[in-house]
Design a protein around this motif. Structure first.
Motif, PDB file in Angstrom:
ATOM      1  N   VAL A 120       0.843  -1.203   0.000  1.00 58.85           N
ATOM      2  CA  VAL A 120       0.000   0.000   0.000  1.00 58.85           C
ATOM      3  C   VAL A 120       0.876   1.249   0.000  1.00 58.85           C
ATOM      4  O   VAL A 120       0.641   2.204  -0.758  1.00 58.85           O
ATOM      5  CB  VAL A 120      -0.945   0.001   1.222  1.00 58.85           C
ATOM      6  N   ARG A 121       1.890   1.233   0.834  1.00 58.61           N
ATOM      7  CA  ARG A 121       2.809   2.373   0.896  1.00 58.61           C
ATOM      8  C   ARG A 121       3.550   2.554  -0.427  1.00 58.61           C
ATOM      9  O   ARG A 121       3.698   3.675  -0.916  1.00 58.61           O
ATOM     10  CB  ARG A 121       3.798   2.159   2.033  1.00 58.61           C
ATOM     11  N   ALA A 122       4.010   1.451  -1.022  1.00 63.72           N
ATOM     12  CA  ALA A 122       4.740   1.537  -2.288  1.00 63.72           C
ATOM     13  C   ALA A 122       3.837   2.058  -3.410  1.00 63.72           C
ATOM     14  O   ALA A 122       4.271   2.858  -4.249  1.00 63.72           O
ATOM     15  CB  ALA A 122       5.308   0.167  -2.649  1.00 63.72           C
ATOM     16  N   LEU A 123       2.588   1.606  -3.423  1.00 67.43           N
ATOM     17  CA  LEU A 123       1.656   2.074  -4.447  1.00 67.43           C
ATOM     18  C   LEU A 123       1.389   3.569  -4.302  1.00 67.43           C
ATOM     19  O   LEU A 123       1.342   4.301  -5.298  1.00 67.43           O
ATOM     20  CB  LEU A 123       0.344   1.291  -4.348  1.00 67.43           C
ATOM     21  N   ALA A 124       1.207   4.010  -3.054  1.00 71.14           N
ATOM     22  CA  ALA A 124       0.986   5.440  -2.828  1.00 71.14           C
ATOM     23  C   ALA A 124       2.200   6.246  -3.283  1.00 71.14           C
ATOM     24  O   ALA A 124       2.054   7.300  -3.919  1.00 71.14           O
ATOM     25  CB  ALA A 124       0.694   5.694  -1.349  1.00 71.14           C
ATOM     26  N   ALA A 125       3.394   5.748  -2.977  1.00 72.67           N
ATOM     27  CA  ALA A 125       4.616   6.444  -3.380  1.00 72.67           C
ATOM     28  C   ALA A 125       4.728   6.512  -4.896  1.00 72.67           C
ATOM     29  O   ALA A 125       5.113   7.544  -5.462  1.00 72.67           O
ATOM     30  CB  ALA A 125       5.836   5.739  -2.792  1.00 72.67           C
ATOM     31  N   CYS A 126       4.379   5.419  -5.569  1.00 76.48           N
ATOM     32  CA  CYS A 126       4.437   5.379  -7.033  1.00 76.48           C
ATOM     33  C   CYS A 126       3.457   6.369  -7.655  1.00 76.48           C
ATOM     34  O   CYS A 126       3.814   7.128  -8.567  1.00 76.48           O
ATOM     35  CB  CYS A 126       4.157   3.960  -7.513  1.00 76.48           C
ATOM     36  N   VAL A 127       2.229   6.373  -7.151  1.00 82.96           N
ATOM     37  CA  VAL A 127       1.211   7.293  -7.674  1.00 82.96           C
ATOM     38  C   VAL A 127       1.640   8.740  -7.477  1.00 82.96           C
ATOM     39  O   VAL A 127       1.526   9.573  -8.388  1.00 82.96           O
ATOM     40  CB  VAL A 127      -0.141   7.032  -6.979  1.00 82.96           C
ATOM     41  N   VAL A 128       2.172   9.037  -6.293  1.00 80.92           N
ATOM     42  CA  VAL A 128       2.572  10.412  -5.985  1.00 80.92           C
ATOM     43  C   VAL A 128       3.736  10.852  -6.865  1.00 80.92           C
ATOM     44  O   VAL A 128       3.747  11.970  -7.408  1.00 80.92           O
ATOM     45  CB  VAL A 128       2.944  10.528  -4.491  1.00 80.92           C
ATOM     46  N   ARG A 129       4.741   9.984  -7.026  1.00 79.24           N
ATOM     47  CA  ARG A 129       5.907  10.353  -7.835  1.00 79.24           C
ATOM     48  C   ARG A 129       5.516  10.599  -9.289  1.00 79.24           C
ATOM     49  O   ARG A 129       5.959  11.577  -9.903  1.00 79.24           O
ATOM     50  CB  ARG A 129       6.973   9.263  -7.751  1.00 79.24           C
ATOM     51  N   ILE A 130       4.694   9.707  -9.839  1.00 85.04           N
ATOM     52  CA  ILE A 130       4.264   9.882 -11.224  1.00 85.04           C
ATOM     53  C   ILE A 130       3.423  11.153 -11.358  1.00 85.04           C
ATOM     54  O   ILE A 130       3.594  11.938 -12.305  1.00 85.04           O
ATOM     55  CB  ILE A 130       3.465   8.658 -11.698  1.00 85.04           C
ATOM     56  N   GLY A 131       2.525  11.373 -10.390  1.00 82.73           N
ATOM     57  CA  GLY A 131       1.698  12.579 -10.419  1.00 82.73           C
ATOM     58  C   GLY A 131       2.532  13.844 -10.345  1.00 82.73           C
ATOM     59  O   GLY A 131       2.295  14.807 -11.095  1.00 82.73           O
ATOM     60  N   LEU A 132       3.520  13.860  -9.438  1.00 83.28           N
ATOM     61  CA  LEU A 132       4.395  15.025  -9.311  1.00 83.28           C
ATOM     62  C   LEU A 132       5.157  15.287 -10.606  1.00 83.28           C
ATOM     63  O   LEU A 132       5.262  16.430 -11.068  1.00 83.28           O
ATOM     64  CB  LEU A 132       5.395  14.809  -8.168  1.00 83.28           C
TER      65      LEU A 132
END
Length: 311
Positions: A120-132
């Motif tokens: 869950v943490r890794a998915l959130a990090a991935c979504v945030v990085r791509i979004g940024l």
């Protein structure tokens, strides 16, 4: 005979030996970076150090947000510090994930829920990085000039490489029945945890704010070291370079991104407008601030956590 071996003492000492070998192998880089830091702006380097410290706080917040249970704050923060050191010993985040997994197990979570929390943490990090990265590229479309490092049509080249990697992963997952069943079951657990976590506003805030702030802090470190070396590159362009470089380095699993992240960041900074010399100096300074200075203290904390059975 095996039962008589001091396993915990060996686990505590072994990382120190690995660190010594890494430092010896990378000593020219450390030595060159130290010489360049001697002429850097001390105030900006202090700012880079402060951003590095805050990155561990952000990491702890994101990990807390990924689980429903209340984790002990002090030990959680110490674990993130130790996990960052472990990440520089084992490739592709394996060390940090192993440390966090062990910590969650010690806190009473089941193996499946501990693994799901990390996912869950890794998915959130991935979504945030791509979004940024998408948002910054939309706001600063000329931040990266890929023609400086990739001749011809760089966008098409990168798209084809990403598409080929994705197809390879899908073929592997779809061709093995056992893997399909395991992945389906695990994703069910992850989906359940995602719904549960997002049912609590405090956990949502911790997960997404921590996941967002972590890459922002690392980008801030790179911006600070670029400023300390007086390289004329806009801060927004440096931030885009960090996000793009770290994303590219994730495709090459080396311990702590050593080698892969360095090359990716240098190339990304060059596309952002830095000279080759300035980009190399900035990455050396970034590595010293985020890796070499906290590495030995992090390993000592890791050994202490193992001895005290926190891990």
């Amino acid at each position: 005979m095996w039962r008589r071996l001091p396993v915990r003492q060996i686990v505590g000492v072994a990382p120190l030996l690995v660190v010594a070998l890494i430092v010896l192998r990378q000593w020219p880089m450390v030595d060159a970076g130290t010489d360049r830091l001697g002429s850097a702006d001390a105030e900006w380097l202090l700012a880079a150090g402060a951003a590095t410290l805050l990155a561990w706080v952000c990491s702890a917040a994101a990990q807390q947000g990924a689980v429903l249970e209340q984790l002990p704050a002090g030990r959680l923060l110490a674990t993130q510090f130790a996990a960052s050191a472990a990440n520089h010993i084992l490739p592709a985040g394996v060390g940090g994930n192993a440390v966090n997994l062990r910590f969650l197990l010690r806190c009473g979570l089941s193996p499946s829920r501990s693994a799901a929390a990390l996912t869950v943490r890794a998915l959130a990090a991935c979504v945030v990085r791509i979004g940024l990265l998408v948002v910054l590229l939309a706001a600063f479309p000329h931040a990266l000039d890929m023609r400086k490092v990739v001749p011809g049509r760089p966008g098409l080249t990168l798209a084809l490489a990403a598409g080929a990697a994705l197809c390879l992963v899908l073929v592997v997952l779809l061709s093995v029945r056992h893997i399909r069943r395991t992945v389906r079951s695990f994703l069910g657990t992850v989906a359940t945890d995602v719904r549960a976590v997002h049912g609590r506003s405090a956990r949502v805030a911790a997960l997404w704010a921590g996941s967002l702030a972590f890459p922002v802090m690392h980008a801030a470190v790179l911006v600070a070291v670029v400023r300390s070396l007086h390289a004329p590159v806009p801060a927004a362009h440096v931030a885009v370079a960090y996000l793009a470089g770290s994303a590219a380095a994730a495709l090459l699993p080396t311990p702590g991104g050593l080698g892969s992240l360095d090359v990716a960041l240098v190339l990304a900074l060059v596309t952002a407008g830095a000279t080759g010399v300035a980009a190399t100096s900035a990455v050396l300074a970034y590595r010293i601030v985020t890796v070499w200075l906290p590495l030995l203290p992090g390993v000592l904390v890791l050994a202490a956590l193992v001895r005290r059975r926190v891990l």
